[in-house]
Design an enzyme around this catalytic site. Structure first.
Site, mmCIF file in Angstrom:
data_model
loop_
_atom_site.group_PDB
_atom_site.id
_atom_site.type_symbol
_atom_site.label_atom_id
_atom_site.label_comp_id
_atom_site.label_asym_id
_atom_site.label_seq_id
_atom_site.Cartn_x
_atom_site.Cartn_y
_atom_site.Cartn_z
ATOM 1 N N TRP A 16 0.733 -1.146 -0.217
ATOM 2 C CA TRP A 16 -0.061 -0.007 -0.018
ATOM 3 C C TRP A 16 0.779 1.174 0.088
ATOM 4 C CZ3 TRP A 16 -4.777 -2.063 -0.804
ATOM 5 C CH2 TRP A 16 -5.729 -0.844 -1.021
ATOM 6 N N ASP A 17 0.305 2.380 -0.165
ATOM 7 C CA ASP A 17 1.213 3.614 -0.283
ATOM 8 C C ASP A 17 1.749 3.963 1.226
ATOM 9 O OD1 ASP A 17 -1.024 4.649 0.889
ATOM 10 O OD2 ASP A 17 -1.571 5.999 -0.447
ATOM 11 N N TRP A 18 1.448 3.288 2.239
ATOM 12 C CA TRP A 18 1.905 3.488 3.753
ATOM 13 C C TRP A 18 2.737 2.002 4.096
ATOM 14 C CZ3 TRP A 18 -0.428 -0.424 5.672
ATOM 15 C CH2 TRP A 18 -1.860 -0.542 5.211
ATOM 16 N N ASN A 40 -13.871 0.516 1.272
ATOM 17 C CA ASN A 40 -13.267 1.628 1.265
ATOM 18 C C ASN A 40 -13.194 2.443 -0.235
ATOM 19 O OD1 ASN A 40 -11.125 3.858 2.574
ATOM 20 N ND2 ASN A 40 -10.100 2.693 0.772
ATOM 21 N N GLU A 41 -13.654 3.461 -0.371
ATOM 22 C CA GLU A 41 -13.331 4.184 -1.665
ATOM 23 C C GLU A 41 -13.692 3.632 -2.994
ATOM 24 O OE1 GLU A 41 -10.032 7.164 0.385
ATOM 25 O OE2 GLU A 41 -9.340 5.580 -1.314
ATOM 26 N N GLU A 97 -11.674 10.655 6.340
ATOM 27 C CA GLU A 97 -10.362 10.833 6.011
ATOM 28 C C GLU A 97 -9.783 11.929 5.629
ATOM 29 O OE1 GLU A 97 -8.473 7.909 3.342
ATOM 30 O OE2 GLU A 97 -9.783 6.327 4.118
#
Length: 828
Positions: free
Chosen positions: A195-197, A406-407, A503
Site C-alpha cells: 500500500w502507499d504506507w 473503502n473508496e 479521512e
C-alpha cells in the site's frame, strides 16, 4: 440489543451443538508444527498460530523482514508453496465420538487440508473460519495433519487469468509501492500486497487457532434459547457511553442450560446497553442531508482516526501492542476509530478493549480501492465471511456502523480506472451485486446499527442514485475523504466544509530512533536509496518538503546526519500543524451552515498507527512512539477547545464544547514578541453562553486593530496565544496563532533551552528553561520507550515542567543521557 420504544428489549440466543448427555471435547492443535517449502529445500519448526515469514526469521533462515530492503529481497517467500505438518495422538475418546470437527479459525489463505493422507477440504478466504468433519478419519496412535498452502501471489494471478470476460482493475499497484498484482482476486488482507504506507508481504500461514471438537452424540441437537428474552426500561440499566461522554458499565450474564439432567451449556459474557442511530435528515438552510451519529439519543461529534493493521505479520500483534495503541488513542481524547477496509477484521481483544475504553468503531468490510469479481464462488465465500464476522462482532457496543468498502463508490463514480463508457453498466452491476445484494443483505442479520455501502459516500443520497452517486464527495451529504498536498494547509479555505470528515491527513517521517534498527549509516540521508525505498507514495518525500517550505526554513546543517534528523523533525512539525488546522476547522464547523455547507459532526484523520518503520500519515510510529501530531491531538480533540483563525484579516476565536452542560466562557488573548517571554499585552472578551455540543464565536477583532493596541507589534514581530476561561479560571488547552509564517518572523532568538531532570514517587519529569520564545519544542529520549505529558509545544514562559511516563525500567541518568531538545530555531 435493540432499542424498543422507551425501553430496551433484549433478545439473547445461543446456538450450540451438544450431546444428549455429555459436553463437547476440544483438543487444541496450536503449538509446534513443522514447515517446509515445495521442494523441501527448506524445512524448519513453526509456531501455530503464526506465518511463514515469522517461522523463517525465528529459525534464522532470514533476517528481520523490515530491515533495509528486505521486503524486496524476500519476495521469493510468497512465490513458493508451503506445507504445515503436525502429529497428534488420537485418544480413545476422540475416536469413539460420533461427530468430530477439525476447526481452523483462520487460514492464510489458499490451502488444501489432509488428515492421515486423505483430503479433508480446502480454504480460500483468510477472513473465514473453516470446519471439516473428520469423524472416522482418526486412527489409533499418531495422526498426521497437513495444511498445504499455495502461493497467494501466483493464485491471485491465476484467478485473474481465469477471469477473461473483462478486466477487474487495478491490475497492479503503482511501481513506487514495490508490490504484487491482482490482490482483488484473493480474499486476504488487501494491503499485504503493498500500500502507499506499507510493504508487500503476502503472508501465508495458520494465523489463528486450530483445534478438534468432538461430540459424543446419538443425535446432534441445536439448542436455540429463543424464549429467553426480557424487556427493560432504559432507567433500569446503566448505559455504555463513548469516551468523554460517560462511563462504560457492563453487566455479567451467566447462562446455564440442562438437557436430560446434564449441564450442556455454561457460559458467561459481558453485556452492555446502548443505542446508536445514524441521522440523515434535511438541514435547515442547506440542501442535502445531515450525517451524524446519536448514541443513547445524544448527538456525538466523532473525534479520532483510522486504524490499519498493526503489523505485516498478525502473529506479532500482541495484547500489549493493542492495548498500548488503543490507550494512546484514548489519551489523545479520541472517541472513535475507523477500522479501514484494506486490512483485517481485528482480533476479539481489539474490540473488547474498545468496549472497555469507550472507543466507537466504524467497521469496514475488507474491500478497498478496487473493483472485485462477482463469480459464484467468490460471492459465496464473501457471504460466509460476512455472516461469520457479523456474528462474531455484533455483540460489541463499540461497533457503531458497518461499511461495505473503502473508496470503491468513489473509484467508480470518478473513474479511477479509466473504464470505457460502454462497459460502465457492467461494473455498476457488479458493484451492486457485491455490496448491496450480498454484503448489505447478509449484514442485515444485525439491524441494531447502521450499514453504509461505502466510504466516502453520500449515504442516503447515494442509495437514491442507484448506490453510486454522481459525486460521492458532495459535502452536502454523507462522509468525505480529502487530501491535498500542494495547497497551503494553513489556509482553512482549502478544506471542504463537509458533514463528516472520515479521512484526511498529511505524511511525516518517523523519528530517528525508530529508523535506527532497520537502517545503517549510509541510509541516514533524506536523499538516500533507503529513504526513497521506504516512501511508497508518489513524490511523497518531495511533497513533504514543499509543504514544509511554505512556512518553515528547511534544515541546512553541514553535518549530514544532523541535517537528516532535522528534516525528520520538520516533517513532523509540518504534519502536526497541518492536521491541527484542518481538524480545528471541522470542529468549529459543527454548529454552522455557510453557503449551504457545514454541520460537521466527525473528524477522523488518516491514520493512527504504522505497520512498519517508514514515512506515512500516522500519528503513532511503529513501536508505539508518539509523533508530534499525536501530542497535538491531545489538544485539538479536547472536550473544551479554543479555535482561532483569520478571515479577511479579522481574527475569530470560537469556543467548542463537547460537554453535555452549558458554559459561560470568555476568550483571553495574549500577544507576544518573538524576542521576549513577557506578553506585550492581553485582551479578554466578555463572557458568552456556550451550549453543550456546540461551537460558538466569542471573539472577533481585526488584526490591525488588535496589534495597534499592543505597542510596537507587527505581524512579523509578534504572535498570539489564547485560551478560554470562565469565572473560575482556564478551561481547556491553550492555543496559538501565527501572524506570519515562522520563516518570515523577525526577532526570533535562539532559545538556548537548558534542562533539569528529576524523579519522584509519580515518576520522571523534565524542567526546561528558555531564554526566549521557542516554537515546536520537541523532547526526544531516543529508544527509551514511553511518552511525555506534552510535546511539540510553543514555549512562552521561562520555565516549563513536563512529565515523562516510562514504559520500561529506566533512570534519571539514562533519561539525561538520551534526552535531546529541539526547537524550530535550532534547525538553522
Amino acid at each position: 440489543m435493540t432499542l424498543c420504544g422507551n425501553g430496551i428489549c433484549v433478545v439473547l440466543c445461543w446456538f450450540l451443538g451438544v450431546s444428549s448427555g455429555l459436553r463437547p471435547v476440544a483438543l487444541s492443535l496450536d503449538g509446534k508444527w513443522s514447515l517446509s517449502n515445495s521442494d523441501c529445500s527448506v524445512s524448519l519448526p513453526a509456531e501455530v498460530p503464526g506465518c511463514v515469514h515469522s517461522a523463517l526469521q525465528q529459525q534464522g533462515f532470514i533476517q528481520d523482514p523490515y530491515f533495509r530492503f528486505n521486503d524486496v529481497s524476500y519476495r521469493w517467500i510468497a512465490y513458493d508453496n508451503w506445507t504445515y505438518t503436525t502429529t497428534f495422538a488420537g485418544s480413545t475418546q476422540l475416536r469413539a465420538s460420533q461427530k468430530v470437527l477439525l476447526v481452523f479459525d483462520g487460514v492464510d489463505t489458499v490451502a488444501s487440508i489432509w488428515l492421515n493422507g486423505l483430503a479433508v477440504g480446502k480454504t480460500d478466504n483468510m477472513f473465514r473460519r473453516y470446519d471439516f468433519t473428520v469423524s472416522g478419519l482418526l486412527k489409533d496412535g499418531d495422526n498426521v495433519l497437513k495444511v498445504s498452502l499455495l502461493s497467494p501471489v501466483l493464485y491471485a494471478s491465476e484467478r485473474r487469468k481465469a477471469h477473461s470476460a473483462y478486466r477487474v482493475p487495478p491490475e497492479c499497484p503503482p511501481d513506487v509501492q514495490k508490490g504484487e498484482c491482482h490482490v482483488n482476486f484473493i480474499r486476504k488482507e488487501q494491503s499485504s500486497f503493498s500500500w502507499d504506507w506499507g510493504p508487500s508481504f503476502p503472508t501465508m500461514g495458520l494465523w489463528k487457532g486450530v483445534r478438534l471438537e468432538a461430540f459424543d452424540v446419538l443425535q446432534l441437537i441445536q439448542l436455540v434459547f429463543e424464549s429467553f428474552s426480557f424487556f427493560l426500561q432504559s432507567s433500569q440499566v446503566k448505559l455504555w457511553w463513548p469516551n468523554g461522554h460517560g462511563d462504560q458499565p457492563c453487566y455479567r450474564l451467566t447462562v446455564r442450560g440442562f438437557q436430560g439432567g446434564f449441564l450442556v451449556l455454561n457460559t458467561e459474557s459481558k453485556v452492555y446497553f446502548r443505542s446508536v442511530e445514524l441521522v440523515q435528515e434535511p438541514v435547515v438552510g442547506s440542501p442535502g442531508l445531515s450525517f451524524y451519529f446519536r448514541i443513547n439519543g445524544k448527538p456525538i461529534f466523532l473525534k479520532g482516526s483510522n486504524w490499519i493493521p498493526a503489523h505485516s505479520f498478525q502473529d506479532r500483534v500482541t495484547p500489549a501492542v493493542l492495548r498500548n495503541l488503543l490507550q494512546s488513542a484514548v489519551d489523545a481524547r479520541m472517541n472513535a476509530l475507523r477500522v479501514w477496509g484494506g486490512g483485517v477484521y481485528e482480533q476479539d481483544l481489539f474490540y473488547s478493549i474498545c468496549d472497555e475504553m469507550g472507543i466507537m468503531v466504524w467497521q469496514d468490510f475488507m474491500f478497498a480501492c478496487a473493483m472485485y469479481p462477482t463469480e459464484g464462488d467468490f460471492i459465496q465465500t464473501v457471504r460466509e465471511e460476512v455472516i461469520q464476522q457479523v456474528q462474531r462482532l455484533k455483540s460489541h457496543p463499540s461497533i457503531i456502523a458497518w461499511s461495505g468498502n473503502n473508496e470503491n463508490e468513489a473509484a467508480l463514480a470518478t473513474d479511477w480506472f479509466n473504464i470505457p463508457v460502454s462497459q460502465r453498466p457492467a461494473y455498476l452491476k457488479d458493484y451492486v451485486t457485491l455490496y448491496v445484494d450480498n454484503i448489505r443483505a447478509v449484514g442485515q442479520e444485525d439491524q441494531s446499527r447502521p450499514f453504509l455501502v461505502s466510504s466516502p459516500s453520500n449515504g442516503a443520497e447515494s442509495e437514491q442514485e442507484g448506490w453510486v452517486a454522481s459525486n460521492p464527495y458532495d459535502p452536502h451529504y454523507g462522509d468525505t475523504h480529502f487530501y491535498s498536498y500542494t495547497l497551503d494547509c494553513w489556509d482553512w479555505r482549502t478544506f471542504p466544509r463537509t458533514r463528516f470528515a472520515s479521512e484526511y491527513g498529511f505524511q511525516s517521517w518517523p523519528s530517528f530512533s525508530t529508523l535506527l534498527p532497520v537502517s545503517i549509516k549510509e541510509d541516514w540521508s533524506y536523499n538516500s536509496n533507503f529513504s526513497s525505498h521506504r516512501q511508497h507514495h508518489e513524490d511523497g518525500n518531495l511533497r513533504m518538503l514543499l509543504q514544509a517550505a511554505l512556512h518553515f526554513n528547511l534544515p541546512n546543517a553541514t553535518d549530514p546526519v544532523k541535517r537528516f534528523t532535522d528534516t525528520l523533525y520538520i516533517t513532523q512539525v509540518m504534519q502536526a500543524q497541518c492536521v491541527k488546522t484542518q481538524t480545528e476547522f471541522y470542529r468549529r464547523s459543527q454548529s454552522e451552515i455557510i453557503e449551504g455547507k457545514g454541520r460537521t459532526m466527525g473528524a477522523l484523520y488518516w491514520q493512527l498507527n504504522d505497520v512498519w518503520q517508514a514515512p506515512s500519515w500516522s500519528s503513532i510510529e511503529f513501536g508505539g512512539k508518539w509523533k508530534m501530531l499525536h501530542y497535538f491531538a491531545q489538544n485539538f480533540f479536547a472536550a473544551v477547545l479554543p479555535v482561532g483563525f483569520e478571515d479577511g484579516d479579522t481574527l475569530f476565536i470560537y469556543a467548542v464544547s463537547d460537554l453535555s452542560h452549558d458554559l459561560k466562557l470568555r476568550a483571553a488573548v495574549s500577544v507576544y514578541s518573538w524576542s521576549d517571554l513577557d506578553p506585550v499585552c492581553t485582551l479578554k472578551s466578555d463572557l458568552h453562553p456556550i451550549s453543550g455540543g456546540s461551537a460558538t464565536a466569542i471573539f472577533k477583532q481585526p488584526v490591525a486593530a488588535l496589534l495597534a493596541g499592543c505597542g510596537s507589534c507587527t505581524r512579523l514581530t509578534c504572535l498570539l496565544t489564547f485560551h478560554l476561561e470562565d469565572s473560575s479560571g482556564q478551561q481547556g488547552p491553550r492555543n496559538h496563532h501565527f501572524l506570519c509564517s515562522p520563516k518570515d518572523a523577525q526577532g526570533v532568538q535562539r532559545p538556548n533551552i537548558t534542562v533539569r531532570h528529576s524523579q519522584d514517587e509519580a515518576g520522571y519529569s523534565v524542567t526546561l528553561h528558555s531564554a526566549s520564545v521557542a516554537a515546536f519544542v520537541w523532547l526526544d529520549v531516543g529508544n527509551v520507550t514511553g511518552r511525555f505529558g506534552s510535546n511539540g509545544f510553543l514555549m512562552t514562559s521561562r520555565n516549563r515542567t513536563v512529565r515523562f511516563n516510562a514504559w520500561c525500567n529506566t533512570s534519571v541518568e539514562e533519561l539525561s543521557r538520551s534526552l535531546t531538545v529541539t526547537s524550530l530555531r535550532d534547525l538553522y
